[in-house]
Design an enzyme around this catalytic site. Structure first.
Site, PDB file in Angstrom:
ATOM      1  N   ASP A 100       0.852  -1.183   0.000  1.00 36.48           N
ATOM      2  CA  ASP A 100       0.000   0.000   0.000  1.00 36.48           C
ATOM      3  C   ASP A 100       0.887   1.231   0.000  1.00 36.48           C
ATOM      4  O   ASP A 100       2.083   1.137   0.298  1.00 36.48           O
ATOM      5  CB  ASP A 100      -0.934   0.001   1.207  1.00 36.48           C
ATOM      6  CG  ASP A 100      -2.211   0.809   0.990  1.00 36.48           C
ATOM      7  OD1 ASP A 100      -2.358   1.454  -0.073  1.00 36.48           O
ATOM      8  OD2 ASP A 100      -3.073   0.801   1.890  1.00 36.48           O
ATOM      9  N   ASP A 101       0.299   2.360  -0.329  1.00 38.51           N
ATOM     10  CA  ASP A 101       1.075   3.597  -0.323  1.00 38.51           C
ATOM     11  C   ASP A 101       1.356   4.071   1.087  1.00 38.51           C
ATOM     12  O   ASP A 101       2.427   4.582   1.385  1.00 38.51           O
ATOM     13  CB  ASP A 101       0.362   4.693  -1.135  1.00 38.51           C
ATOM     14  CG  ASP A 101      -1.064   4.975  -0.679  1.00 38.51           C
ATOM     15  OD1 ASP A 101      -1.607   4.232   0.173  1.00 38.51           O
ATOM     16  OD2 ASP A 101      -1.669   5.941  -1.200  1.00 38.51           O
ATOM     17  N   ASP A 104      -2.107   4.658   7.769  1.00 34.64           N
ATOM     18  CA  ASP A 104      -2.459   5.870   8.508  1.00 34.64           C
ATOM     19  C   ASP A 104      -2.954   5.485   9.899  1.00 34.64           C
ATOM     20  O   ASP A 104      -2.168   5.283  10.813  1.00 34.64           O
ATOM     21  CB  ASP A 104      -3.515   6.640   7.710  1.00 34.64           C
ATOM     22  CG  ASP A 104      -3.813   8.023   8.257  1.00 34.64           C
ATOM     23  OD1 ASP A 104      -3.641   8.256   9.468  1.00 34.64           O
ATOM     24  OD2 ASP A 104      -4.238   8.900   7.479  1.00 34.64           O
TER      25      ASP A 104
END
Length: 168
Positions: A100-101, A104
């Protein structure tokens, strides 16, 4: 932004920086493999997964499609998590790489980890709340920072940081 609240910390990422950091992620992953394939978390994980797949010579790329942000066009307002499309592989993810980027708050990471608990989870960016959920990442940013990926950006003038702060 509410009156008196701190301005959002912006972290803009260029295409060149994303590519360079994606390659750095691949360097960190090269000894963690070999991997049978990659599972990209859509949408943000698609570009990093392509970079990592190329660098690690991985030809099998699958996706898990997850929504956690609103569908009304407001990509900063969180909504209910929904697995729109699970990965096509069967099993617990052993030997697979999830990309994933960003991690969070960890909401998406927890859901994907529940599907594939033995997969190796890698992101380019990690925030403190989600950091314990990933096995490999490149850059940590503060929880109150909003990362603007290249697909979120257009060239335009921007005010200096000092101009965004309320005067005392």
């Amino acid at each position: 932004m509410a009156e008196g609240s701190a301005p959002e910390k912006a972290f803009p990422v260029s295409w060149e920086e994303l590519h360079r950091t994606g390659k750095a992620l691949a360097w960190r992953l090269v000894d963690a493999g070999p991997f049978e394939g990659i599972i990209a978390i859509t949408r943000g994980g698609l570009v990093p997964a392509a970079i990592v797949a190329r660098e690690l010579a991985i030809r099998v790329v699958d996706t898990v499609c997850v929504t956690t942000y609103g569908t009304s066009g407001d990509d900063k307002k969180r909504g209910e998590l929904k697995i729109v499309k699970p990965p096509s592989l069967e099993g617990d993810g052993e030997g697979w790489l999830i990309v994933d980027d960003l991690v969070d708050t960890g909401v998406t990471a927890r859901a994907v980890r529940a599907l594939l608990p033995k997969a190796h989870f890698a992101t380019i960016y990690a925030k403190p709340a989600g950091r314990p959920l990933v096995d490999t990442f490149v850059t940590e940013v503060s929880q109150d920072t909003w990362i603007y990926f290249p697909w979120d950006l257009e060239q335009r003038p921007v005010d200096p940081i000092a101009a965004m702060r309320p005067r005392r």
